[in-house]
Design a protein around this motif. Structure first.
Motif, PDB file in Angstrom:
ATOM      1  N   PHE A   1       0.849  -1.201   0.000  1.00 56.04           N
ATOM      2  CA  PHE A   1       0.000   0.000   0.000  1.00 56.04           C
ATOM      3  C   PHE A   1       0.887   1.254   0.000  1.00 56.04           C
ATOM      4  O   PHE A   1       0.630   2.231  -0.709  1.00 56.04           O
ATOM      5  CB  PHE A   1      -0.929  -0.031   1.217  1.00 56.04           C
ATOM      6  CG  PHE A   1      -2.222   0.757   1.064  1.00 56.04           C
ATOM      7  CD1 PHE A   1      -2.375   1.750   0.105  1.00 56.04           C
ATOM      8  CD2 PHE A   1      -3.301   0.495   1.900  1.00 56.04           C
ATOM      9  CE1 PHE A   1      -3.575   2.474  -0.020  1.00 56.04           C
ATOM     10  CE2 PHE A   1      -4.509   1.199   1.788  1.00 56.04           C
ATOM     11  CZ  PHE A   1      -4.638   2.196   0.825  1.00 56.04           C
TER      12      PHE A   1
ATOM     13  N   ILE B   1       0.836   4.203  -2.695  1.00 58.94           N
ATOM     14  CA  ILE B   1       0.598   5.611  -2.346  1.00 58.94           C
ATOM     15  C   ILE B   1       1.656   6.521  -2.969  1.00 58.94           C
ATOM     16  O   ILE B   1       1.338   7.479  -3.662  1.00 58.94           O
ATOM     17  CB  ILE B   1       0.570   5.798  -0.805  1.00 58.94           C
ATOM     18  CG1 ILE B   1      -0.693   5.149  -0.224  1.00 58.94           C
ATOM     19  CG2 ILE B   1       0.643   7.280  -0.432  1.00 58.94           C
ATOM     20  CD1 ILE B   1      -0.714   5.058   1.293  1.00 58.94           C
TER      21      ILE B   1
ATOM     22  N   VAL C   1      -0.713   6.973  -6.051  1.00 60.79           N
ATOM     23  CA  VAL C   1      -1.568   8.090  -5.619  1.00 60.79           C
ATOM     24  C   VAL C   1      -0.830   9.421  -5.806  1.00 60.79           C
ATOM     25  O   VAL C   1      -1.317  10.326  -6.487  1.00 60.79           O
ATOM     26  CB  VAL C   1      -1.991   7.905  -4.137  1.00 60.79           C
ATOM     27  CG1 VAL C   1      -2.766   9.128  -3.647  1.00 60.79           C
ATOM     28  CG2 VAL C   1      -2.826   6.640  -3.966  1.00 60.79           C
TER      29      VAL C   1
ATOM     30  N   PHE D   1      -3.481   3.638  -9.550  1.00 60.26           N
ATOM     31  CA  PHE D   1      -3.332   3.185  -8.165  1.00 60.26           C
ATOM     32  C   PHE D   1      -4.542   2.341  -7.794  1.00 60.26           C
ATOM     33  O   PHE D   1      -5.567   2.385  -8.481  1.00 60.26           O
ATOM     34  CB  PHE D   1      -3.188   4.386  -7.209  1.00 60.26           C
ATOM     35  CG  PHE D   1      -4.434   5.237  -7.086  1.00 60.26           C
ATOM     36  CD1 PHE D   1      -4.727   6.198  -8.039  1.00 60.26           C
ATOM     37  CD2 PHE D   1      -5.324   5.062  -6.026  1.00 60.26           C
ATOM     38  CE1 PHE D   1      -5.884   6.970  -7.949  1.00 60.26           C
ATOM     39  CE2 PHE D   1      -6.470   5.835  -5.923  1.00 60.26           C
ATOM     40  CZ  PHE D   1      -6.757   6.787  -6.889  1.00 60.26           C
ATOM     41  N   ALA D   2      -4.394   1.577  -6.711  1.00 61.35           N
ATOM     42  CA  ALA D   2      -5.495   0.787  -6.144  1.00 61.35           C
ATOM     43  C   ALA D   2      -6.280   0.038  -7.222  1.00 61.35           C
ATOM     44  O   ALA D   2      -7.495   0.163  -7.317  1.00 61.35           O
ATOM     45  CB  ALA D   2      -6.418   1.672  -5.309  1.00 61.35           C
TER      46      ALA D   2
ATOM     47  N   VAL E   1       4.088  13.723   4.118  1.00 59.87           N
ATOM     48  CA  VAL E   1       4.486  12.333   4.323  1.00 59.87           C
ATOM     49  C   VAL E   1       5.585  12.370   5.370  1.00 59.87           C
ATOM     50  O   VAL E   1       6.473  13.219   5.282  1.00 59.87           O
ATOM     51  CB  VAL E   1       5.118  11.741   3.041  1.00 59.87           C
ATOM     52  CG1 VAL E   1       5.529  10.297   3.253  1.00 59.87           C
ATOM     53  CG2 VAL E   1       4.204  11.892   1.854  1.00 59.87           C
TER      54      VAL E   1
ATOM     55  N   VAL F   1       0.844   9.147   5.967  1.00 60.10           N
ATOM     56  CA  VAL F   1       0.417  10.149   4.972  1.00 60.10           C
ATOM     57  C   VAL F   1      -1.006  10.588   5.314  1.00 60.10           C
ATOM     58  O   VAL F   1      -1.774   9.826   5.910  1.00 60.10           O
ATOM     59  CB  VAL F   1       0.452   9.613   3.513  1.00 60.10           C
ATOM     60  CG1 VAL F   1       1.844   9.166   3.110  1.00 60.10           C
ATOM     61  CG2 VAL F   1      -0.542   8.475   3.315  1.00 60.10           C
TER      62      VAL F   1
ATOM     63  N   TRP G   1      -3.343   7.615   7.255  1.00 60.87           N
ATOM     64  CA  TRP G   1      -2.789   6.318   6.861  1.00 60.87           C
ATOM     65  C   TRP G   1      -1.446   6.200   7.578  1.00 60.87           C
ATOM     66  O   TRP G   1      -0.594   7.098   7.456  1.00 60.87           O
ATOM     67  CB  TRP G   1      -2.592   6.301   5.348  1.00 60.87           C
ATOM     68  CG  TRP G   1      -2.225   4.980   4.768  1.00 60.87           C
ATOM     69  CD1 TRP G   1      -3.063   4.096   4.143  1.00 60.87           C
ATOM     70  CD2 TRP G   1      -0.914   4.370   4.721  1.00 60.87           C
ATOM     71  NE1 TRP G   1      -2.362   2.996   3.719  1.00 60.87           N
ATOM     72  CE2 TRP G   1      -1.046   3.131   4.061  1.00 60.87           C
ATOM     73  CE3 TRP G   1       0.347   4.751   5.179  1.00 60.87           C
ATOM     74  CZ2 TRP G   1       0.044   2.273   3.844  1.00 60.87           C
ATOM     75  CZ3 TRP G   1       1.422   3.889   4.978  1.00 60.87           C
ATOM     76  CH2 TRP G   1       1.262   2.670   4.312  1.00 60.87           C
TER      77      TRP G   1
ATOM     78  N   LEU H   1       1.601   3.404   8.772  1.00 60.59           N
ATOM     79  CA  LEU H   1       2.252   2.106   8.904  1.00 60.59           C
ATOM     80  C   LEU H   1       3.292   2.242  10.014  1.00 60.59           C
ATOM     81  O   LEU H   1       4.049   3.209  10.035  1.00 60.59           O
ATOM     82  CB  LEU H   1       2.934   1.752   7.578  1.00 60.59           C
ATOM     83  CG  LEU H   1       3.579   0.387   7.423  1.00 60.59           C
ATOM     84  CD1 LEU H   1       2.519  -0.709   7.438  1.00 60.59           C
ATOM     85  CD2 LEU H   1       4.363   0.307   6.101  1.00 60.59           C
TER      86      LEU H   1
ATOM     87  N   MET I   1      -6.456   9.471  -2.054  1.00 56.34           N
ATOM     88  CA  MET I   1      -6.311   8.561  -0.907  1.00 56.34           C
ATOM     89  C   MET I   1      -7.679   8.017  -0.477  1.00 56.34           C
ATOM     90  O   MET I   1      -7.808   6.841  -0.132  1.00 56.34           O
ATOM     91  CB  MET I   1      -5.653   9.281   0.278  1.00 56.34           C
ATOM     92  CG  MET I   1      -4.140   9.385   0.214  1.00 56.34           C
ATOM     93  SD  MET I   1      -3.263   7.796   0.099  1.00 56.34           S
ATOM     94  CE  MET I   1      -3.649   7.057   1.698  1.00 56.34           C
TER      95      MET I   1
ATOM     96  N   ALA J   1      -8.566   5.310  -2.823  1.00 55.92           N
ATOM     97  CA  ALA J   1      -7.772   4.095  -2.581  1.00 55.92           C
ATOM     98  C   ALA J   1      -8.299   3.348  -1.357  1.00 55.92           C
ATOM     99  O   ALA J   1      -8.509   2.129  -1.387  1.00 55.92           O
ATOM    100  CB  ALA J   1      -6.295   4.459  -2.390  1.00 55.92           C
ATOM    101  N   ILE J   2      -8.522   4.091  -0.277  1.00 56.89           N
ATOM    102  CA  ILE J   2      -8.985   3.452   0.957  1.00 56.89           C
ATOM    103  C   ILE J   2     -10.403   2.905   0.763  1.00 56.89           C
ATOM    104  O   ILE J   2     -10.726   1.799   1.209  1.00 56.89           O
ATOM    105  CB  ILE J   2      -8.914   4.452   2.134  1.00 56.89           C
ATOM    106  CG1 ILE J   2      -7.445   4.706   2.491  1.00 56.89           C
ATOM    107  CG2 ILE J   2      -9.684   3.929   3.348  1.00 56.89           C
ATOM    108  CD1 ILE J   2      -7.220   5.797   3.531  1.00 56.89           C
TER     109      ILE J   2
ATOM    110  N   TYR K   1      -7.297  -0.476   6.674  1.00 59.36           N
ATOM    111  CA  TYR K   1      -6.036   0.055   6.148  1.00 59.36           C
ATOM    112  C   TYR K   1      -5.097   0.346   7.324  1.00 59.36           C
ATOM    113  O   TYR K   1      -5.551   0.499   8.467  1.00 59.36           O
ATOM    114  CB  TYR K   1      -6.295   1.298   5.290  1.00 59.36           C
ATOM    115  CG  TYR K   1      -6.811   2.505   6.035  1.00 59.36           C
ATOM    116  CD1 TYR K   1      -5.949   3.446   6.605  1.00 59.36           C
ATOM    117  CD2 TYR K   1      -8.179   2.713   6.194  1.00 59.36           C
ATOM    118  CE1 TYR K   1      -6.418   4.547   7.285  1.00 59.36           C
ATOM    119  CE2 TYR K   1      -8.669   3.817   6.878  1.00 59.36           C
ATOM    120  CZ  TYR K   1      -7.784   4.729   7.428  1.00 59.36           C
ATOM    121  OH  TYR K   1      -8.255   5.811   8.120  1.00 59.36           O
ATOM    122  N   PRO K   2      -3.784   0.450   7.046  1.00 61.85           N
ATOM    123  CA  PRO K   2      -2.843   0.706   8.138  1.00 61.85           C
ATOM    124  C   PRO K   2      -3.169   2.017   8.858  1.00 61.85           C
ATOM    125  O   PRO K   2      -3.313   3.053   8.211  1.00 61.85           O
ATOM    126  CB  PRO K   2      -1.491   0.807   7.419  1.00 61.85           C
ATOM    127  CG  PRO K   2      -1.658   0.010   6.161  1.00 61.85           C
ATOM    128  CD  PRO K   2      -3.092   0.241   5.749  1.00 61.85           C
TER     129      PRO K   2
END
Lengths: 350, 350
Positions: A233, A237, A241, A247-248, B134, B164, B172, B174, B286, B289-290, B307-308
């Motif tokens: 992921f 991103i 993204v 993306f995705a 980020v 991010v 998001w 991780l 984003m 994507a999510i 998602y993370p």
């Protein structure tokens, strides 16, 4: 297995790509990216891919004569619009822009949109180490990986690569797919008719499989569940993204999907070691770190503890010396292509 | 389990750390870092650690009144010498320097040397998302992890975190240890007398174990073999070798090793989204994507694909609303500490 020199394979690949109307310099960049992968032992991303790439260019789905445009919203950042170029062509422009920014500012980063598969990620990170830099490369692939907790594909196997100089050792280079195994290994197992280990993949009904064909039609599993899924992921991103590209689930599989351009993105970051520490000091500390790792007692059944990039580094030295080995399953399609194009096949050194 | 407000725990922690002679602002920074971890459900890195940190400060092994020095070899880069400060104190200075550089140049990176354990890595990445960035954070721990192919510890569980902004979704984020499981989980299992799953650790003779005490005396295993091992080494390089602090086995375990300062390093990188794409466009992508991830069919036995950072984000909202739950195993040592310092214990909200 017969062995071939780097320059022979590079020339052969350059002629193949130039046959599509690609400018000779671009054809050479693409061919070099493939041969660099072979040199480092990443044969799944090497010259074996020439026929499939050519097929895609000929189908009009990759632009052999792109007008690549770059812009730089901030001095450190570069945005490359690849105009559907071959991945290594657009990627190399972006990496060069990062290097130039790193030379003046100490750091550079670039996104690439509307590109294609860029080959092995470490092809873009390892050379930066010779210029005293840390380099990062990532690029999302076509959906093939089921995110942790799901049973449908959304991400690609999305490689993440990072390399740093390592003094008298060959460059430290991490280059990992977010899947348990790289898709190329499964493709290769399918070509060679071998089964794959359990835990690598699910079939298209979500059941575990050791059949590489079923795996290629099915789903890849992320390594370490949430962790590999999170890395996939992350790549999606930064190199999707943020890059303004697919993306995705949007990236097309360059190998099987001929309904439109693949819309692959990339992300690169290059940072000078000297922005934090004299390079010589860093390299000597890296030598200490690697020396300590290699002095560890090996686990049972392991001959030697190695660092990331070590095996690729020694493969590269060996293959530069005695040539790149290619088997018949790779050579036969290349010979057919040579005949078709009226050019000489690569000549084995032994 | 009783629940406590964020501000009550923060005040309590601040008073505890101030008791060592630490300036009030620094005590507050440290306390906030711990409570932030609790808020996001990372209870292994929360206020439960106050007594052990105090013990180390009192032993003279962490400097409560450090003279922290920063230098900036290039406009984007900052080197922080922590003078053996509490980790969150030195780390916060470095993150702020990255933010300032990102505000003007679009990107900033910092290394920190001579610091201490900085708590949960995502404490330093998630706040940057509110400023359109980020953010990356990493820090090596004391040797506890056997590199892939070896049977001796060299790296720590070395967290890598990246966050991010995610628009209307919570950030998001991780935040992963390079071990199969975070060491804090094993420590907690030991406190609670629970066994740990197989595959997490080896005992000190290299044999698999489910006994958390044996695991803490033994070795952690990296996730996904070479991949987790590579991530641990990457963290060791950027936040150890490059940072000029302890690396490859040199960091001391803050919890058990009282022979000298821990010499922990950190690495941070903060990059403006706007260097590549308007923030609004990034956030909307984003959200797409999510949204796609969350719409995937869940795997068998899974209720919802997340998602993370999603679970931590909703834990944070909930805990801000109804308080942070703490059990007796955490409260008892805090109450003892309160009595000793002559300050009030945290008061439960229910």
């Amino acid at each position: 297995m017969r062995r071939f020199t780097e320059s022979d394979l590079e020339n052969f690949g350059t002629r193949c790509f130039a046959s599509t109307g690609m400018p000779l310099t671009d054809a050479c960049v693409v061919s070099r990216a493939l041969v660099s992968a072979n040199l480092r032992g990443i044969d799944t991303h090497g010259v074996a891919r020439i026929p499939a790439y050519l097929k895609r260019i000929r189908a009009g789905l990759i632009n052999p004569r792109p007008e690549i445009r770059s812009s730089s919203p901030m001095p450190f950042s570069t945005i490359v619009d690849g105009d559907n170029a071959m991945g290594p062509v657009a990627a190399s422009i972006a990496v060069e822009a990062c290097m130039r920014a790193a030379d003046t500012l100490g750091i550079g980063a670039a996104t690439v949109r509307r590109s294609n598969h860029f080959g092995a990620a470490s092809v873009y990170t390892v050379p930066a180490t010779a210029r005293g830099c840390v380099a990062i490369a990532m690029s999302p692939g076509a959906p093939s990986l089921a995110p942790h907790g799901s049973r449908a594909a959304l991400f690609g196997t999305n490689p993440f690569a990072l390399a740093v100089p390592a003094g008298r050792y060959s460059p430290w280079s991490l280059d990992m797919a977010a899947s348990v195994a790289a898709r190329g290994h499964i493709r290769r197992a399918a070509q060679e008719g071998r089964a794959i280990p359990e835990g690598w993949a699910l079939d298209n009904e979500g059941a575990p499989t050791t059949n590489p064909e079923a795996a290629l039609r099915g789903l890849m599993l992320p390594f370490a569940g949430a962790k590999g899924s999170g890395i996939a992921f992350m790549v999606d991103i930064l190199a999707g993204v943020l890059a303004g590209s697919g993306f995705a689930g949007e990236v097309r599989d360059w190998n099987v999907d001929f309904t439109g351009p693949a819309d692959v993105g990339h992300f690169f970051l290059v940072m000078k070691i000297e922005a934090f520490m004299p390079l010589g000091q860093f390299e000597s500390r890296m030598e200490t770190a690697i020396g300590r790792l290699k002095a560890l007692p090996p686990a049972e059944g392991v001959e030697e503890v190695t660092y990331p990039g070590e095996r690729s580094g020694s493969t590269e030295s060996e293959r530069r010396r005695i040539g790149i080995p290619l088997g018949n399953e790779v050579l036969r399609p290349l010979a057919e292509l040579a005949a078709e194009l009226g050019i000489a096949s690569p000549s084995p050194t032994l």
